[in-house]
Design a protein around this motif. Sequence first.
Motif, mmCIF file in Angstrom:
data_model
loop_
_atom_site.group_PDB
_atom_site.id
_atom_site.type_symbol
_atom_site.label_atom_id
_atom_site.label_comp_id
_atom_site.label_asym_id
_atom_site.label_seq_id
_atom_site.Cartn_x
_atom_site.Cartn_y
_atom_site.Cartn_z
ATOM 1 N N GLN A 33 0.819 -1.209 0.000
ATOM 2 C CA GLN A 33 0.000 0.000 0.000
ATOM 3 C C GLN A 33 0.854 1.261 0.000
ATOM 4 O O GLN A 33 0.519 2.246 -0.649
ATOM 5 C CB GLN A 33 -0.969 -0.007 1.188
ATOM 6 C CG GLN A 33 -1.979 -1.140 1.136
ATOM 7 C CD GLN A 33 -2.739 -1.192 -0.176
ATOM 8 O OE1 GLN A 33 -3.201 -0.185 -0.691
ATOM 9 N NE2 GLN A 33 -2.853 -2.384 -0.744
ATOM 10 N N LYS A 36 2.092 1.724 -3.561
ATOM 11 C CA LYS A 36 1.014 2.226 -4.421
ATOM 12 C C LYS A 36 0.745 3.697 -4.141
ATOM 13 O O LYS A 36 0.498 4.477 -5.065
ATOM 14 C CB LYS A 36 -0.253 1.397 -4.225
ATOM 15 C CG LYS A 36 -0.164 0.026 -4.830
ATOM 16 C CD LYS A 36 -1.417 -0.773 -4.555
ATOM 17 C CE LYS A 36 -1.282 -2.191 -5.049
ATOM 18 N NZ LYS A 36 -2.466 -2.997 -4.710
ATOM 19 N N THR A 61 -9.195 10.038 -3.165
ATOM 20 C CA THR A 61 -9.500 8.611 -3.145
ATOM 21 C C THR A 61 -11.012 8.479 -3.056
ATOM 22 O O THR A 61 -11.694 9.332 -2.492
ATOM 23 C CB THR A 61 -8.850 7.877 -1.956
ATOM 24 O OG1 THR A 61 -9.273 8.471 -0.732
ATOM 25 C CG2 THR A 61 -7.330 7.906 -2.059
ATOM 26 N N ARG A 64 -13.322 2.480 -0.158
ATOM 27 C CA ARG A 64 -12.425 2.004 0.892
ATOM 28 C C ARG A 64 -11.087 1.603 0.275
ATOM 29 O O ARG A 64 -11.026 0.785 -0.625
ATOM 30 C CB ARG A 64 -13.049 0.813 1.628
ATOM 31 C CG ARG A 64 -14.203 1.216 2.525
ATOM 32 C CD ARG A 64 -14.715 0.064 3.355
ATOM 33 N NE ARG A 64 -15.008 -1.141 2.583
ATOM 34 C CZ ARG A 64 -16.141 -1.369 1.923
ATOM 35 N NH1 ARG A 64 -17.103 -0.470 1.936
ATOM 36 N NH2 ARG A 64 -16.322 -2.495 1.268
ATOM 37 N N THR A 65 -10.040 2.219 0.784
ATOM 38 C CA THR A 65 -8.693 1.916 0.336
ATOM 39 C C THR A 65 -7.743 2.140 1.500
ATOM 40 O O THR A 65 -8.008 2.969 2.360
ATOM 41 C CB THR A 65 -8.279 2.778 -0.879
ATOM 42 O OG1 THR A 65 -6.921 2.488 -1.200
ATOM 43 C CG2 THR A 65 -8.444 4.246 -0.631
ATOM 44 N N GLN A 66 -6.668 1.415 1.503
ATOM 45 C CA GLN A 66 -5.675 1.565 2.566
ATOM 46 C C GLN A 66 -4.656 2.646 2.230
ATOM 47 O O GLN A 66 -3.722 2.856 2.981
ATOM 48 C CB GLN A 66 -4.983 0.224 2.807
ATOM 49 C CG GLN A 66 -5.924 -0.844 3.284
ATOM 50 C CD GLN A 66 -5.246 -2.191 3.410
ATOM 51 O OE1 GLN A 66 -4.113 -2.379 2.986
ATOM 52 N NE2 GLN A 66 -5.944 -3.134 4.002
ATOM 53 N N ASP A 68 -5.244 5.935 2.019
ATOM 54 C CA ASP A 68 -5.535 7.243 2.608
ATOM 55 C C ASP A 68 -4.477 7.695 3.606
ATOM 56 O O ASP A 68 -3.998 8.824 3.545
ATOM 57 C CB ASP A 68 -6.909 7.238 3.284
ATOM 58 C CG ASP A 68 -8.049 7.182 2.289
ATOM 59 O OD1 ASP A 68 -7.789 7.111 1.070
ATOM 60 O OD2 ASP A 68 -9.209 7.202 2.728
ATOM 61 N N GLY A 104 -10.916 2.881 -4.927
ATOM 62 C CA GLY A 104 -10.676 1.725 -4.063
ATOM 63 C C GLY A 104 -11.372 0.473 -4.554
ATOM 64 O O GLY A 104 -12.359 0.529 -5.294
ATOM 65 N N ARG A 105 -10.872 -0.657 -4.108
ATOM 66 C CA ARG A 105 -11.435 -1.953 -4.511
ATOM 67 C C ARG A 105 -12.885 -2.135 -4.078
ATOM 68 O O ARG A 105 -13.601 -2.935 -4.658
ATOM 69 C CB ARG A 105 -10.586 -3.092 -3.967
ATOM 70 C CG ARG A 105 -9.267 -3.208 -4.690
ATOM 71 C CD ARG A 105 -8.518 -4.427 -4.266
ATOM 72 N NE ARG A 105 -7.258 -4.484 -5.001
ATOM 73 C CZ ARG A 105 -6.585 -5.585 -5.192
ATOM 74 N NH1 ARG A 105 -7.026 -6.722 -4.694
ATOM 75 N NH2 ARG A 105 -5.458 -5.564 -5.869
ATOM 76 N N SER A 106 -13.315 -1.385 -3.099
ATOM 77 C CA SER A 106 -14.714 -1.485 -2.648
ATOM 78 C C SER A 106 -15.678 -1.054 -3.746
ATOM 79 O O SER A 106 -16.879 -1.346 -3.666
ATOM 80 C CB SER A 106 -14.935 -0.627 -1.397
ATOM 81 O OG SER A 106 -14.708 0.747 -1.684
ATOM 82 N N SER A 127 -6.399 2.964 -10.151
ATOM 83 C CA SER A 127 -6.898 1.972 -9.200
ATOM 84 C C SER A 127 -5.985 0.757 -9.181
ATOM 85 O O SER A 127 -5.152 0.573 -10.075
ATOM 86 C CB SER A 127 -8.311 1.528 -9.563
ATOM 87 O OG SER A 127 -8.818 0.638 -8.578
ATOM 88 N N ASP A 128 -6.174 -0.058 -8.164
ATOM 89 C CA ASP A 128 -5.508 -1.356 -8.105
ATOM 90 C C ASP A 128 -6.526 -2.484 -8.280
ATOM 91 O O ASP A 128 -6.234 -3.638 -8.018
ATOM 92 C CB ASP A 128 -4.707 -1.524 -6.817
ATOM 93 C CG ASP A 128 -5.537 -1.460 -5.549
ATOM 94 O OD1 ASP A 128 -6.762 -1.196 -5.625
ATOM 95 O OD2 ASP A 128 -4.965 -1.665 -4.463
#
Length: 179
Positions: A33, A36, A61, A64-66, A68, A104-106, A127-128
Motif C-alpha cells: 500500500q 502504491k 480517493t 475504501r482503500t488503505q 488514505d 478503491g477496490r470497494s 486503481s488497483d
Amino acid sequence: MLQGLRLTVLATLMACGPLAPPAFAQAPAASEQALKAVLFYKLALFTYRERSGDDAPVLCTLGRTQLDEALRSLVDTPVEGLPSRFRALRSPGEASDCAFIFVGRSETDRLERLLLELARPGLVTVSDIPGFARAGGMVELGVKGRRDGLAIVINRRAARGAGVEFMAQLLRLAEVSDD
C-alpha cells in the motif's frame, strides 16, 4: 527482463523529487500500500493533462482503500512544483476539483457506472482493481510478490479521451493498451 523493467519503474518514480516522510525511508521494505501510494502521488510528474488554473493538484480517493493514511503523510511534498492537497471522497459527485483519483477496490461492483461519472477532461483515474484499465480506467497499479515487482497498466484510449497523455519514460516501462 520485464521484472527488471518493473523494478526500474519503481526506482525511477521514487527517485523523482522527494521520496516520502522518514517513516517510509526507515522501513526495511515498504508495504504494498505504501508503494502504491507513492506511485499514485508521483504520477503527476509523468502526466500531461488539462489543468484548471495554477491551483495545487488535488489527489483524491474514492471508496475504501488503505492508501488514505499513506497519502495524508505525503501531502506536504510538492507535486508539479506546487503543494498538493488530499481528499477522501464519499461519492463521485465530490470529485469536481480532483486532478487524480484513486478508486478503491470497494467500488469494483459499480466500476463501469463510476468511470462514466468520473469521465471529464483532465481527471486521471487510477486503481488497483484487477482489470481496471480494461474496464476503461486510465492507470492500473499492481505490486506483485518480491520476484514479480511492480505492474503498471495504462489505457491510452481512456486517457486521450480525457485529454491526458503520459510521458514516454513511463509508457516505455508500463504495459500499454490502446483499447
